[in-house]
Design a protein around this motif. Structure first.
Motif, PDB file in Angstrom:
ATOM      1  N   LYS A  45       0.855  -1.178   0.000  1.00 45.53           N
ATOM      2  CA  LYS A  45       0.000   0.000   0.000  1.00 45.53           C
ATOM      3  C   LYS A  45       0.889   1.225   0.000  1.00 45.53           C
ATOM      4  N   ARG A  47       0.599   4.237   1.398  1.00 44.92           N
ATOM      5  CA  ARG A  47       0.815   5.039   2.592  1.00 44.92           C
ATOM      6  C   ARG A  47       1.421   4.236   3.727  1.00 44.92           C
ATOM      7  N   PHE A  48       1.785   2.999   3.487  1.00 36.80           N
ATOM      8  CA  PHE A  48       2.338   2.163   4.548  1.00 36.80           C
ATOM      9  C   PHE A  48       3.583   2.822   5.114  1.00 36.80           C
ATOM     10  N   ARG A  49       3.653   2.954   6.418  1.00 39.19           N
ATOM     11  CA  ARG A  49       4.823   3.615   6.959  1.00 39.19           C
ATOM     12  C   ARG A  49       5.542   2.643   7.862  1.00 39.19           C
ATOM     13  N   CYS A 109       5.913   6.061  14.028  1.00 41.66           N
ATOM     14  CA  CYS A 109       4.747   6.922  14.124  1.00 41.66           C
ATOM     15  C   CYS A 109       4.659   7.887  12.956  1.00 41.66           C
ATOM     16  N   GLY A 110       5.806   8.284  12.368  1.00 41.91           N
ATOM     17  CA  GLY A 110       5.767   9.205  11.241  1.00 41.91           C
ATOM     18  C   GLY A 110       5.786  10.663  11.616  1.00 41.91           C
TER      19      GLY A 110
END
Lengths: 188, 383, 194
Positions: A45, A47-49, A109-110
């Motif tokens: 995906k 936006r997978f972080r 967490c980003g």
């Protein structure tokens, strides 16, 4: 109904699922959705972080980070350690000499990506980093973290194109302002 | 619980004190119960907790408000979106921030999807404790996987979402994702019918769960129980209808109430609540505006610089109806970027107050089932 | 809930009681009044505050505070917030377990984290920290011990039990004892150099 009919009804449900799972594909209801990892993988995906990486533009020397220390201050578990680089005369440069991230502490967490004002640090999709030695291999230094802008375009195309467009616009506005300034200074 | 062996009256018996210890597959985490048994019946039970205490409240006093958001994900690690929701509500009350329309709808959609995910999995785990080893769990997890994939596409992570921000949400949901959510909501009733056909009239379930762990309503109110456990005892109190926080007053839904307050009622109330959540989701997916801003204008500069967010001096208590009960955050601010006091009112922690009262007189196997119906998750119990 | 209204009703019911509104909460000057006030608010037909939602403590450097949030499940009305203030060295508050059962675990947590002793509590033990833990973690003057440094008493215990101690650890412990300091952990917010 007779005593035991509820149990038989439940068993009919499991029996039905057992047989239909042979005839349905994974996308339909009742199909087997297990993915045989590592031979086949789920699609990634966008936006997978997962863990962060540092961005450079064309050459690893040309990294965008200016060692402002904002991501280190914002990081909730404080896993980033930055030391600014000094040149031969002792004047500070806008580059980091050390940039360490402790992956055993990082909680994905980003927030470092959100807080960076220079578009230098972003979240990667790498998750297969298991190793046998915790302290040597899971403390990443600047060289391990640097990845190119092309890699960024490959993993997150929409974000990367938007960010490139924004940076190009900002560059052109700056050039136009400098040109206007020079034109005004050239006028008597 | 009649004594059926005459020889027992003349035997000199002793009570046995055992530990249903911290490592146990049925205690839903690291949780210990000191039980004193007379034969197989429970005479007294003392819960011991603190094995997962991570000092979340002290950590939050040293970092900024936005940096605490990923830590709230890890409180009730099963439903991270509703923890984020409660924390954002508390901060928005403290600093007087209002939320734009589209963000409100996205928040409600995420909260109700979380409720579906939680209730399905909890029923599965309850049946695990009963002995139906993993079949209902995996039926529930098939649906949970679809919803958790949506969470990954929207926020970046399946369980630790870190998605809500003060004044809105962090990223947008594209129309493709909304279509997928609509499809999930359309197919979910079929799964619920199959789940009920598997479980609701099952004689083993009925005989083991009915009249076990009966909780009278006065004791429930006095012991500060909230959530499906309270509603299974017949008390009509749902924070979505009482406080009308966010935009829940625009939706039409009912509150299922139980009759007796035993384990079977708690299971059935959760199934009915899933059906009501589907109704809310259908209405929200119809009414969501197609475009809109995601974060309130006041908070946009703080998205890039969270360390500058300084709420005014004061205190606030924000609460939501999380799938496990009332989750509340009590915040005291002194004008600096770090909170002065940060307290979590965890529903699982407080719902454990009456565990002893419910288990006395029952057998050990019933005590495990009662613990499964209270629905605890240790991240919340120990914060 | 209207604080002035609650205050006047309470002053009518208990003449001579000392109450003070603080922002939109009610402060009880005398901590001993809390039980009778809570019982009155629970039984009175105007309020029927039968649900104690949250009981927590806070440390304000000069005093410790215990904050109560009360709601009504019957009438579905909003929060009434009550406060009690005590000093650090004699922090004693009567327990509300006789009025609300739900206060039991929350009072144990407040005792564990702040050191507020609740009188007449049925089970006054620590709940999160292990037995034998000294200190109250959430007070503002709490200093955490560093878990990787040994002190002289630890070294003496180890040597008494015949366990060999490496030289650098015992040298560090002697140095700390000479300076008269305890092994204190670094305050969070300072990333450690790698």
């Amino acid at each position: 109904m007779f005593f035991g009919s509820g149990i038989i009804r439940g068993m009919l449900v499991t029996l039905k699922n057992f047989f239909t799972s042979y005839f349905r594909s994974a996308e339909e209801e009742g199909g087997v959705i297990t993915v045989q990892y590592p031979e086949s993988r789920l699609p990634e995906k966008e936006r997978f972080r997962n863990f962060p990486f540092l961005l450079y533009d064309h050459v690893p020397d040309n990294l965008r980070c200016v060692a402002c220390d904002i991501c280190a201050k914002e990081c909730p578990p404080k896993c980033i350690y930055i030391v600014r680089e000094f040149d031969k005369d002792g004047k500070p440069l806008k580059r980091p000499a050390t940039f360490d991230i402790d992956f055993t502490v990082c909680m994905n967490c980003g927030i470092c990506e959100e807080a960076c004002p220079f578009d230098a640090i972003y979240m990667d999709h790498e998750f297969e980093i298991a190793n046998q030695e915790r302290h040597e291999h899971l403390l990443y230094h600047k060289e391990d973290l640097l990845k190119s802008n092309e890699h960024f375009h490959k993993i997150r195309p929409t974000d990367a194109t938007a960010i490139d467009a924004r940076r190009r616009e900002a560059e052109e506005k700056k050039k136009a302002a400098v040109a206007a300034q020079a034109a005004k200074a050239a006028q008597p | 619980m009649e004594k059926t062996f005459a020889v027992k009256d003349t035997m000199d018996t002793q009570t046995l004190e055992i530990n249903i210890g911290p490592q146990h597959p049925s205690t839903h985490g690291v949780f210990r119960m000191n039980m004193v048994l007379d034969g197989e019946q429970v005479v007294s039970l003392k819960p011991v907790m603190g094995y997962l205490h991570r000092n979340h409240e002290q950590i939050a006093e040293n970092i900024s408000y936005t940096s605490s958001m990923p830590y709230t994900d890890r409180l009730d690690y099963f439903n991270s979106m509703s923890n984020n929701f409660a924390y954002s509500l508390a901060v928005e009350k403290l600093a007087n921030i209002d939320v734009p329309e589209r963000a409100q709808y996205i928040r409600v959609i995420m909260a109700e999807l979380t409720r579906l995910v939680n209730h399905a999995a909890v029923i599965g785990f309850l049946l695990n404790d009963l002995g139906a080893f993993f079949t209902p769990v995996l039926y529930a997890f098939r649906e949970r996987e679809k919803i958790v994939d949506i969470f990954e596409e929207v926020s970046g992570s399946r369980m630790m979402c870190n998605y809500f921000r003060f004044g809105g949400v962090k990223l947008d949901m594209s129309p493709a994702i909304l279509t997928r959510v609509k499809e999930i909501v359309k197919n979910f009733p079929k799964f619920l019918d199959e789940f009920e056909a598997l479980l609701t009239r099952n004689e083993i379930l009925c005989m083991r769960c009915q009249n076990v762990g009966v909780l009278p309503p006065e004791l429930a109110v006095s012991a500060s129980i909230t959530g499906p456990m309270l509603r299974a005892s017949g008390v009509n109190y749902d924070i979505r209808k009482v406080d009308k926080y966010s935009i829940y007053d625009r939706f039409n839904f009912r509150i299922p109430l139980g009759l007796k307050g035993d384990v079977y009622d708690r299971y059935y109330v959760r199934i009915l609540e899933m059906r009501e959540s589907l109704k809310i989701l259908e209405q929200a997916l119809d009414q969501i505006p197609a475009t809109g801003e995601l974060v309130s204008k006041k908070m946009v500069p703080f998205l890039k610089a969270p360390r500058n967010f300084k709420p005014p001096v004061g205190e606030a208590y924000g609460r939501v109806e999380s799938p496990k009960g009332e989750l509340g955050f009590y915040l005291v601010s002194d004008g600096t970027p770090q909170p002065w006091r940060y307290h979590v009112r965890a529903p699982s922690f407080i719902n454990l107050t009456i565990l002893e009262d419910l288990c006395i007189g029952h057998k050990v196997a019933d005590a495990i089932v009662i613990l499964g119906s209270i629905d605890i998750v240790l991240g919340e119990v120990d914060h | 809930m209207d604080i002035a209204d609650v205050k006047s009703k309470l002053e009518q019911a208990f003449p001579g009681i000392a109450l003070r509104p603080v922002r939109d909460t009610l402060l009880m000057e005398n901590a001993k009044d809390i039980v009778k006030i809570a019982q009155f608010l629970k039984d009175s037909p105007d309020y029927q505050l039968d649900y104690l939602s949250s009981l927590t403590g806070a440390d304000y450097l000069e005093y410790l505070e215990v904050v109560y949030h009360l709601y009504s499940m019957e009438k579905k009305t909003g929060p009434l917030v009550l406060r009690v203030r005590v000093k650090h060295d004699h922090a004693q508050v009567p327990s509300l377990v006789s009025v609300y059962r739900g206060a039991e675990y929350q009072e144990r947590e407040t005792y564990d984290m702040y050191g507020v002793v609740f009188e007449n509590h049925p089970d006054p033990r620590r709940i999160f920290m292990w037995e034998g833990f000294e200190g109250f973690p959430l007070r503002k003057d709490y200093q955490q011990e560093d878990s990787e440094t040994l002190e002289m008493e630890d070294i003496e215990w180890l040597e008494k039990h015949g366990i060999p101690v490496p030289q650098d650890l015992s040298a560090k412990a002697e140095e700390l004892k000479k300076l008269g300091r305890r092994a204190v952990a670094q305050k969070p917010g300072q990333p450690e150099p790698e």
